[in-house]
Design a protein around this motif. Sequence first.
Motif, short mmCIF file in Angstrom:
data_model
loop_
_atom_site.label_atom_id
_atom_site.label_comp_id
_atom_site.label_asym_id
_atom_site.label_seq_id
_atom_site.Cartn_x
_atom_site.Cartn_y
_atom_site.Cartn_z
N GLY A 1 0.80 -1.23 0.00
CA GLY A 1 0.00 0.00 0.00
C GLY A 1 0.82 1.27 0.00
N TYR A 2 2.11 1.17 0.34
CA TYR A 2 2.92 2.39 0.49
C TYR A 2 4.23 2.35 -0.28
CZ TYR A 2 -0.31 3.39 4.26
OH TYR A 2 -1.45 3.64 4.98
N SER A 3 4.52 1.25 -0.95
CA SER A 3 5.82 1.12 -1.62
C SER A 3 6.05 2.18 -2.69
CB SER A 3 5.94 -0.28 -2.25
OG SER A 3 4.87 -0.50 -3.16
N GLU A 4 4.97 2.61 -3.38
CA GLU A 4 5.14 3.62 -4.42
C GLU A 4 5.24 5.03 -3.85
OE1 GLU A 4 2.22 3.28 -7.46
OE2 GLU A 4 2.74 1.21 -7.98
N GLU B 1 -3.20 0.52 8.59
CA GLU B 1 -2.13 -0.19 7.89
C GLU B 1 -0.77 0.16 8.48
OE1 GLU B 1 -2.37 -0.48 3.52
OE2 GLU B 1 -4.26 0.61 3.70
N ILE B 2 -0.59 1.43 8.84
CA ILE B 2 0.68 1.84 9.42
C ILE B 2 0.83 1.24 10.82
CG2 ILE B 2 2.11 3.79 10.15
CD1 ILE B 2 0.88 5.44 7.98
N VAL B 3 -0.26 1.17 11.56
CA VAL B 3 -0.21 0.56 12.89
C VAL B 3 0.20 -0.90 12.78
CG1 VAL B 3 -1.58 -0.14 14.90
CG2 VAL B 3 -1.88 2.14 13.94
N ASP B 4 -0.31 -1.61 11.78
CA ASP B 4 0.05 -3.02 11.61
C ASP B 4 1.56 -3.17 11.41
OD1 ASP B 4 -2.55 -3.83 11.84
OD2 ASP B 4 -2.92 -4.00 9.69
N VAL B 5 2.13 -2.32 10.59
CA VAL B 5 3.58 -2.38 10.36
C VAL B 5 4.33 -1.94 11.61
CG1 VAL B 5 5.48 -1.44 8.97
CG2 VAL B 5 3.30 -2.01 7.87
#
Length: 361
Positions: free
Chosen positions: A200-203, A344-348
Motif C-alpha cells: 500500500g505504500y511502496s510507491e 495499515e501503518i499501525v500493523d507495520v
Amino acid sequence: MESMERAGTVPQILIVDDVDANLMILENIILEMGYEPRCAGSAGEAAKLITERLPQLILLDVFMPEMDGYEFCERLKENPITRDIPIIFISAADSSEDKVRGFKLGAVDYIGKPFEVTEVTMRVKNHLKLYEMQQELELSNRRLHSVISSQARRIEEEQKNILYALAALSEEKGASSVHHLENVAYNCRLLAQSLQFSPGYSEEISEAFIDTIEVASRLHDIGKIQTPCRIQVEGDSFEPERADILERHVQQGTAILEKVYASTSENSFLPMAIEIARFRYAKWDGTGYPKGIHGKNIPLSARITAIVDVYDDLLEKKHGEDSGNKAEILRIMEEGSGTFFDPEIVDVFLKVQKQLHHEEG
C-alpha cells in the motif's frame, strides 16, 4: 589532439583491414601525421588490441572474412567502454546505401578506396579533434557535476542545521524528554523504511521521502515555542489537550515554519515539516484537528509521525520500557488503529516495534 601531444600522449589510430597492402598504405600515412598506428588483419585481432589499450580513432574496413566491419562496429557501439571511439569506415564500395548503413551503426565518416593521402589526413585530423573536444567536454561536465554535488551536500547540511536549531527551541520549551526529538526522528525513518515493503505504500515512499521525514519530523512540535501542547494520558486512553490550545498550537507552529520557508524556499525539508506540523493531530476517523480531515487525506508524513510521537510520549509518561508498561502501551496504540491512526501503518508499527528506539531523558 594538440592537448594530447602537450600531455605527452601521441594519439593511437587502430587500422583494421584484411589486405596487407591497405594496412601498409594507411600505416605510412598515420606515421607521417605523427600519430601511432596499430594494425589488425581481422575484427578478432582488433578486439585483442583494443583490450590492451583503447585507441583514439579506428579506421575500419567494411568487407572482411569471419566478421565484417558493420558487425564489428555494431559490437563496439554496444559496449560502453568503446562506444565513444570514433570509427571511420574504409571501403571500395561507396554507394549511398552502404554509407547510410554505416552512419546508422554509429560510424562518423567514410573513406573510399583507393586512398588519397590528403583525404585520409584531413578526415583523421578532423575526427581526432572532435573526439578530443568531446572528451574534454565530458571531463568538464564531470568536474562541474562534482562541484555542484558538493555544493548541494553543503547546502543540505546547512539546511538541516537550521532546522535542528529550530527543533531544539521547541524541545527546550517543555519536552518531557530531552531525547524525544531524536527518538521521533530515528523511529520515523525506521517506520518509513519498513513501509517501503508494504504494497500500500511502496510507491509513495522513496529514499528521498525517508531521508526527509527523518529531518522534518523533528519539527513536529515547533508550536511549543509559543503554545505548549501535550498528549494527556488518563487510564488507558490518550487525547490532546483541549481544542482551543490544540488549534493555537498547530496554527502557530505551522505559521513559524511557513515564515521560515518563505525566506528559504529552496529548503527541501520544510514542505514536509509544514504538513507534519499542520496535520499531526488529524485523526484517521476525521474527529481530530483540522476537523474533517480523515483517512488518506491526511499526509502520509503526518500519519507516520503521529504514531511515532504518541508512542514515544506514552513510553515517557508510563515511565520506562519494562514488559508490563510496554505491553499496555502497545495495546493502547493498537486500540487507536482505525480511529486515531492509519490501521495499515499501525500493523507495520506493531511488527517492527522491537526495533524502535527510545532513549529516556
